[in-house]
Design a protein around this motif. Structure first.
Motif, PDB file in Angstrom:
ATOM      1  N   SER A  48      38.228  99.448  63.516  1.00 42.83           N
ATOM      2  CA  SER A  48      37.814  99.809  64.871  1.00 42.83           C
ATOM      3  C   SER A  48      37.671  98.858  65.805  1.00 42.83           C
ATOM      4  O   SER A  48      37.556  97.572  65.539  1.00 42.83           O
ATOM      5  CB  SER A  48      36.686 100.505  64.979  1.00 42.83           C
ATOM      6  N   VAL A  49      38.014  99.369  67.518  1.00 45.05           N
ATOM      7  CA  VAL A  49      38.179  98.298  68.196  1.00 45.05           C
ATOM      8  C   VAL A  49      37.290  98.629  69.750  1.00 45.05           C
ATOM      9  O   VAL A  49      36.877  99.937  69.602  1.00 45.05           O
ATOM     10  CB  VAL A  49      39.517  97.962  68.842  1.00 45.05           C
ATOM     11  N   GLY A  50      37.114  97.897  70.582  1.00 40.05           N
ATOM     12  CA  GLY A  50      36.591  98.452  71.706  1.00 40.05           C
ATOM     13  C   GLY A  50      37.492  98.558  72.862  1.00 40.05           C
ATOM     14  O   GLY A  50      38.817  97.972  72.750  1.00 40.05           O
ATOM     15  N   GLY A  51      37.210  99.313  74.031  1.00 42.51           N
ATOM     16  CA  GLY A  51      38.036  99.176  74.978  1.00 42.51           C
ATOM     17  C   GLY A  51      39.433 100.143  74.911  1.00 42.51           C
ATOM     18  O   GLY A  51      40.422 100.114  75.275  1.00 42.51           O
ATOM     19  N   LEU A  52      39.193 101.064  73.985  1.00 45.91           N
ATOM     20  CA  LEU A  52      40.296 102.004  73.719  1.00 45.91           C
ATOM     21  C   LEU A  52      40.996 102.781  74.740  1.00 45.91           C
ATOM     22  O   LEU A  52      42.240 102.956  74.994  1.00 45.91           O
ATOM     23  CB  LEU A  52      40.022 102.986  72.670  1.00 45.91           C
ATOM     24  N   GLU A  53      40.181 103.301  75.487  1.00 50.37           N
ATOM     25  CA  GLU A  53      40.387 104.366  76.555  1.00 50.37           C
ATOM     26  C   GLU A  53      41.404 103.350  77.565  1.00 50.37           C
ATOM     27  O   GLU A  53      42.518 103.887  78.204  1.00 50.37           O
ATOM     28  CB  GLU A  53      39.449 104.870  77.406  1.00 50.37           C
ATOM     29  N   GLN A  54      40.857 102.140  77.998  1.00 47.25           N
ATOM     30  CA  GLN A  54      41.693 101.423  79.014  1.00 47.25           C
ATOM     31  C   GLN A  54      43.011 100.946  78.333  1.00 47.25           C
ATOM     32  O   GLN A  54      44.014 100.797  78.937  1.00 47.25           O
ATOM     33  CB  GLN A  54      40.809 100.198  79.258  1.00 47.25           C
ATOM     34  N   LYS A  55      43.166 100.875  77.171  1.00 44.60           N
ATOM     35  CA  LYS A  55      44.201 100.235  76.427  1.00 44.60           C
ATOM     36  C   LYS A  55      45.336 101.416  76.354  1.00 44.60           C
ATOM     37  O   LYS A  55      46.406 101.202  76.668  1.00 44.60           O
ATOM     38  CB  LYS A  55      44.049  99.860  75.071  1.00 44.60           C
ATOM     39  N   LEU A  56      44.808 102.532  76.132  1.00 43.52           N
ATOM     40  CA  LEU A  56      45.684 103.963  76.453  1.00 43.52           C
ATOM     41  C   LEU A  56      46.094 104.069  77.720  1.00 43.52           C
ATOM     42  O   LEU A  56      47.471 104.294  77.703  1.00 43.52           O
ATOM     43  CB  LEU A  56      44.879 105.089  75.607  1.00 43.52           C
ATOM     44  N   LEU A  57      45.388 104.070  78.491  1.00 35.42           N
ATOM     45  CA  LEU A  57      45.855 104.223  79.795  1.00 35.42           C
ATOM     46  C   LEU A  57      47.007 103.052  80.285  1.00 35.42           C
ATOM     47  O   LEU A  57      47.997 103.113  80.981  1.00 35.42           O
ATOM     48  CB  LEU A  57      44.590 104.185  80.940  1.00 35.42           C
ATOM     49  N   GLY A  58      46.703 102.039  79.921  1.00 35.43           N
ATOM     50  CA  GLY A  58      47.645 100.648  80.169  1.00 35.43           C
ATOM     51  C   GLY A  58      48.872 101.154  79.401  1.00 35.43           C
ATOM     52  O   GLY A  58      49.749 100.797  79.860  1.00 35.43           O
ATOM     53  N   ALA A  59      48.714 101.507  78.172  1.00 36.02           N
ATOM     54  CA  ALA A  59      49.991 101.970  77.318  1.00 36.02           C
ATOM     55  C   ALA A  59      50.872 102.859  78.133  1.00 36.02           C
ATOM     56  O   ALA A  59      51.993 102.790  78.010  1.00 36.02           O
ATOM     57  CB  ALA A  59      49.793 102.217  75.980  1.00 36.02           C
ATOM     58  N   GLU A  60      50.179 103.854  78.593  1.00 35.63           N
ATOM     59  CA  GLU A  60      50.924 105.115  79.130  1.00 35.63           C
ATOM     60  C   GLU A  60      51.545 104.574  80.611  1.00 35.63           C
ATOM     61  O   GLU A  60      52.858 104.729  80.758  1.00 35.63           O
ATOM     62  CB  GLU A  60      49.802 106.029  79.695  1.00 35.63           C
ATOM     63  N   ALA A  61      50.929 103.574  81.456  1.00 35.47           N
ATOM     64  CA  ALA A  61      51.482 103.063  82.638  1.00 35.47           C
ATOM     65  C   ALA A  61      52.420 102.071  82.058  1.00 35.47           C
ATOM     66  O   ALA A  61      53.725 102.090  82.964  1.00 35.47           O
ATOM     67  CB  ALA A  61      50.370 102.150  83.342  1.00 35.47           C
ATOM     68  N   ALA A  62      52.650 101.462  80.656  1.00 38.23           N
ATOM     69  CA  ALA A  62      53.754 100.680  80.607  1.00 38.23           C
ATOM     70  C   ALA A  62      54.835 101.230  79.883  1.00 38.23           C
ATOM     71  O   ALA A  62      55.894 100.726  79.230  1.00 38.23           O
ATOM     72  CB  ALA A  62      53.217  99.307  79.434  1.00 38.23           C
TER      73      ALA A  62
END
Length: 285
Positions: free
Chosen positions: A218-232
């Protein structure tokens, strides 16, 4: 003086103009005091210690940035500490923030110290990278039909040591250990001359540490990573499959919540191991 010769004390006559003037002066003093007090209060509130970790919207990086000849991307987030409300505002207005959501998480004083220690600690990053090399190499040299190794142990060990040493040269500016899974996928592509993106038709990204036996952590910052992935415009995003151990507190449950809350269009794939991710990618259309 009365007619009987006695003096009668008289109250001094009240001058309405005098009272009006005094009251006017008092109002001016109060106004000046208030004008001086407001910025003082604002400065006190703005600089009062209220430490919080901020996490900026995630970014996707090709594993080729790590010298790995693969087609996939690993997610990262930029984070830091804002010690008070003024510093939070500076984060919002900083020219380095190009857009996207910013998440703040309040920290206790001892958690601030832990944050800086974790940021400068590189052992977990190296361990995750080492396990990625090991797991990808092991999957690459095992014959899928017979289940037997296609190389001797000594040769495998030499391959891993050489690849790990080369990989370390690309990790100098990085922190954290969440690139393990996607590094392992990229190394598997490299070793087997495979392009899981099908020439860029699929944009594949993800996050997760690489642990012993190729397990995904498991990792941290998942929400922000997912939002970044959607934007990318990522099509497929791997996350750790940890519901069995962490329940609603884990990445798997968090990913489902974030997808529902933000109506993300990307496909989220929870995986327990590197092998699970490889098997899934092999059956992509």
């Amino acid at each position: 003086m009365r007619k009987d010769g006695k003096v009668v004390n008289r109250m001094p006559s009240r001058n309405p103009y005098l009272f009006k003037r005094i009251f006017s002066i008092h109002k001016e003093h109060l106004l000046i005091f208030a004008l001086l007090l407001i910025p003082a209060i604002a400065a006190f509130v703005a600089t009062r210690p209220m430490p919080a970790q901020y996490i900026l919207q995630g970014e996707m990086h090709p594993v080729k940035d790590l010298g790995v000849q693969g087609s996939v991307f690993f997610a990262s987030v930029q984070s830091g500490i804002a010690n008070n409300l003024l510093e939070r505002w500076n984060v919002y207005s900083s020219e380095n923030v190009s857009g996207g959501e910013i998440k703040f998480e309040s920290l206790a004083p001892d958690e601030v110290d832990s944050y800086w220690k974790e940021l400068t600690e590189t052992d977990t990053l190296k361990y995750s990278a080492m396990q990625a090399v090991h797991a990808a190499t092991e999957l690459s040299v095992i014959d899928s039909e017979t289940g037997e190794a296609t190389a001797t142990f000594s040769n495998i060990s030499e391959l891993e040591d050489a690849r790990y040493a080369e990989l370390l040269t690309h990790l100098q500016e990085l922190a954290g250990n969440s690139l393990g899974l996607m590094t392992g996928i990229g190394l598997y592509e490299e070793a087997n001359n495979i392009d899981f993106s099908d020439g860029g038709r699929h944009k594949i990204a993800g996050t997760g540490t690489m642990e012993e036996y190729g397990d995904v952590g498991s990792v941290g910052g998942l929400e922000q990573k997912l939002l970044g992935a959607e934007a990318a415009k990522v099509d497929l995003f791997f996350v750790p499959a940890d519901y069995e151990w962490l329940g609603e507190e884990g990445n798997e449950a968090e990913a489902a919540r974030v997808q529902k809350e933000h109506r993300l269009k990307l496909r989220i794939i929870p995986v327990e191991t590197l092998e699970d991710a490889i098997v899934y990618l092999k059956q992509l259309d």
